[in-house]
Enzyme design. Structure first.
Site, mmCIF file in Angstrom:
data_model
loop_
_atom_site.group_PDB
_atom_site.id
_atom_site.type_symbol
_atom_site.label_atom_id
_atom_site.label_comp_id
_atom_site.label_asym_id
_atom_site.label_seq_id
_atom_site.Cartn_x
_atom_site.Cartn_y
_atom_site.Cartn_z
ATOM 1 N N GLY A 14 -5.487 16.104 76.362
ATOM 2 C CA GLY A 14 -6.144 16.002 77.740
ATOM 3 C C GLY A 14 -6.462 16.882 78.575
ATOM 4 O O GLY A 14 -6.270 16.861 79.654
ATOM 5 N N HIS A 108 -18.954 20.682 74.250
ATOM 6 C CA HIS A 108 -18.491 21.159 72.942
ATOM 7 C C HIS A 108 -18.223 22.536 72.751
ATOM 8 O O HIS A 108 -18.770 23.520 73.446
ATOM 9 C CB HIS A 108 -19.527 20.884 71.716
ATOM 10 N N ASP A 149 -23.646 15.369 68.384
ATOM 11 C CA ASP A 149 -23.762 16.952 68.991
ATOM 12 C C ASP A 149 -25.111 17.247 69.188
ATOM 13 O O ASP A 149 -25.492 18.645 69.038
ATOM 14 C CB ASP A 149 -22.893 18.025 68.136
ATOM 15 N N GLU A 178 -15.411 26.565 79.581
ATOM 16 C CA GLU A 178 -15.279 25.060 79.762
ATOM 17 C C GLU A 178 -14.802 24.580 81.139
ATOM 18 O O GLU A 178 -15.544 23.569 81.787
ATOM 19 C CB GLU A 178 -14.567 24.450 78.691
#
Length: 222
Positions: A14, A108, A149, A178
């Site tokens: 998480g 991703h 993806d 990210e």
């Protein structure tokens, strides 16, 4: 502009969810996580639901199989009237229903279409990058389709691959990007600045304040 209602899907630690919750708490997202859906009853990330006061729905993929799994996930998203579904380390395939087309995004840990597809997640991706000998890696935010993806790419960020990298050190560098890129993609979505044109996503210029509409993704046919 109203705040987006986010449904976040998790399967593990998480940490991407935690980043979004902290961004929300800091007022840096025009969005609110209204439900967390976890595919594992024992996922460590489930604990963030209680910590941040967000409803948690567990649909354990080890117990709920096949189409029943997707039914249960979508029932939770429908119950909380989610505007945008955010996959955050969600390791189960989820067919995209027509009502949710253009409303499901994923991040991703590579520069897609490289190092994506079945079995490519987490440190497996970074190990494959190192074995391939490439000089740059990064992360990709994309719309989710039924092809793994392979949905239209929203944003990408690059990081260098150093000669002495391990999957862990490379992964840490990618994850830092990210944490920056995913909230930015959500902000663009909330501002109605994403237009899907076939397999591409066009980022539109900001609209004047008096012309902004509800959050949505525009299609190339609009």
């Amino acid at each position: 502009m109203r705040r987006l209602r986010l449904g976040v899907l998790i399967s593990g630690t998480g940490r991407t969810l935690l980043n979004l919750l902290r961004q929300q708490q800091a007022g840096a997202l025009p969005a609110e996580v209204v439900v967390i859906v976890s595919s594992r009853a024992d996922a460590p990330g489930n604990a963030f639901a209680a910590q941040f006061g967000v409803p948690l729905v567990v649909v354990d993929a080890r117990q709920v199989k096949g189409s029943a799994f997707a039914e249960a996930v979508y029932a939770a998203l429908d119950q909380y009237a989610v505007d945008l579904v955010v996959m955050a380390g969600f390791l189960k395939r989820l067919p995209v229903r027509p009502a949710y087309a253009g409303r499901v995004i994923n991040i991703h840990p590579s520069l897609l279409p490289l190092f994506g597809g079945k079995g490519m997640y987490g440190e497996r991706v970074h190990q494959a990058v190192l074995e391939a000998g490439v000089k740059v890696s990064g992360c990709t935010v994309h719309f989710v389709t039924d092809e793994l993806d392979a949905g239209p790419i929203i944003l990408q960020a690059c990081v260098p691959v150093e000669d002495d990298d391990t999957p862990e050190t490379l992964g840490a560098r990618v994850f830092a990007e990210e944490c920056r890129l995913y909230p930015e993609a959500i902000r663009l979505y909330a501002a109605g600045r994403l237009r899907i044109e076939g397999r591409r996503v066009r980022i539109l210029p900001p609209a004047p304040a008096d012309e902004r509409s509800d959050p949505r993704v525009l299609s190339g046919d609009a």
